[in-house]
Design an enzyme around this catalytic site. Structure first.
Site, PDB file in Angstrom:
ATOM      1  N   SER A 109      16.039  12.425 -17.835  1.00  0.00           N
ATOM      2  CA  SER A 109      17.467  12.750 -17.850  1.00  0.00           C
ATOM      3  C   SER A 109      17.782  13.770 -16.766  1.00  0.00           C
ATOM      4  CB  SER A 109      17.865  13.283 -19.225  1.00  0.00           C
ATOM      5  OG  SER A 109      17.142  14.454 -19.539  1.00  0.00           O
ATOM      6  N   GLY A 130      18.091  17.012 -16.653  1.00  0.00           N
ATOM      7  CA  GLY A 130      17.249  18.201 -16.512  1.00  0.00           C
ATOM      8  C   GLY A 130      15.978  17.919 -15.746  1.00  0.00           C
ATOM      9  N   GLU A 131      15.369  16.766 -16.018  1.00  0.00           N
ATOM     10  CA  GLU A 131      14.137  16.400 -15.324  1.00  0.00           C
ATOM     11  C   GLU A 131      14.403  16.072 -13.859  1.00  0.00           C
ATOM     12  OE1 GLU A 131      14.996  15.340 -18.310  1.00  0.00           O
ATOM     13  OE2 GLU A 131      13.438  16.307 -19.511  1.00  0.00           O
ATOM     14  N   VAL A 132      15.531  15.401 -13.587  1.00  0.00           N
ATOM     15  CA  VAL A 132      15.872  15.116 -12.186  1.00  0.00           C
ATOM     16  C   VAL A 132      16.040  16.417 -11.420  1.00  0.00           C
ATOM     17  CG1 VAL A 132      17.574  14.074 -10.639  1.00  0.00           C
ATOM     18  CG2 VAL A 132      16.949  12.907 -12.754  1.00  0.00           C
TER      19      VAL A 132
END
Length: 269
Positions: free
Chosen positions: A60, A62-64
């Protein structure tokens, strides 16, 4: 790596198929205008021999965001290869598309985005067969058994970066140890955030000689001069006053924070 228990993946796949209506309902909500929902079943444009990309999957937004230093490094080190970012969520897709648009104005390799297919066996096989990645990189705990098996079947090297397993996730995965052991048998290298994370992955079946403790990629974000100037202005404006920081709040948490703030002001007006 090889080994594991393929029969556990068959049971897992059967459970996914039984839950297909519920999963598809969730996918129907997590959508971006102008994009085909067929991507969730692996229907993406086929890559040519000359256009086999590097593939990075982030769950999602945050990970990107956390993977941005890695994205920039891959673009600049391998400008001859297209970088494909996949996400599960629509907000993650928006951030990935924004990065792709920004990358088009800078030196480095091309960046594009697809939604990750649901981990049905046929969808996973179709996605990997059509994408034909040179390398697959999974961020943090995104371990999808059928996608990993499809990569192994086609000889695609797999890396897990920023690998982390919270105590809660570890307890859940430990109950599915045979399935996770089979999934991790297809991971060629894992970069764990901490020694504790590495030990948890090892307990699930990840080979210790294919694991390194690399720390968190979030600390590798390079701030530009403007960010430092903004922080200095804020520091000057705030002086020595205490500051609340509420990051990634959820419904109900803002209200709790404001209530606490009001109580603190009674003590320290």
């Amino acid at each position: 790596m090889a080994g594991g228990h393929p029969w556990t993946r068959r049971l897992y796949s059967a459970a996914l198929l039984a839950l297909a209506p519920l999963l598809w309902w969730r996918v129907w909500r997590e959508h971006r205008a102008g994009r085909s929902r067929g991507e969730r079943l692996g229907w993406i444009p086929a890559s040519s021999d000359a256009d086999r990309p590097l593939w990075l999957h982030c769950a999602s937004v945050g990970e990107v965001q956390a993977a941005q230093p890695l994205i920039e490094a891959l673009r600049k080190r391998y400008p001859q290869h297209r970088l494909v970012i996949t996400t599960m969520t629509a907000t993650g897709a928006e951030r990935a598309v924004a990065l792709a648009e920004a990358a088009s104005d800078e030196a480095g390799g091309e960046v594009s985005h697809y939604f990750l297919p649901l981990d049905f066996p046929c969808a996973a096989r179709r996605f990997v067969a059509r994408l034909r990645p040179r390398l697959a990189i999974f961020f943090e705990t995104e371990l999808w058994p059928n996608l990993l098996a499809s990569c192994a079947r086609r000889g695609v090297p797999v890396a897990v970066v920023n690998g982390r397993l919270s105590a809660r996730s570890f307890r859940t995965y430990r109950r599915l140890r045979r399935l996770m052991q089979e999934a991790l048998s297809h991971v060629d290298w894992l970069g764990a955030k901490s020694r504790q994370d590495a030990e948890r992955f090892a307990a699930l079946g990840m080979a210790e000689d294919a694991t390194s403790v690399t720390g968190s990629l979030k600390f590798d974000i390079a701030l530009n001069d403007e960010a430092f100037k903004v922080s200095e202005r804020l520091r000057t404006l705030l002086g020595g006053r205490p500051v609340w920081v509420a990051g990634s709040t959820h419904p109900g948490e803002d209200e709790a924070l404001l209530t606490a703030h009001a109580r603190v002001r009674e003590i320290r007006p």
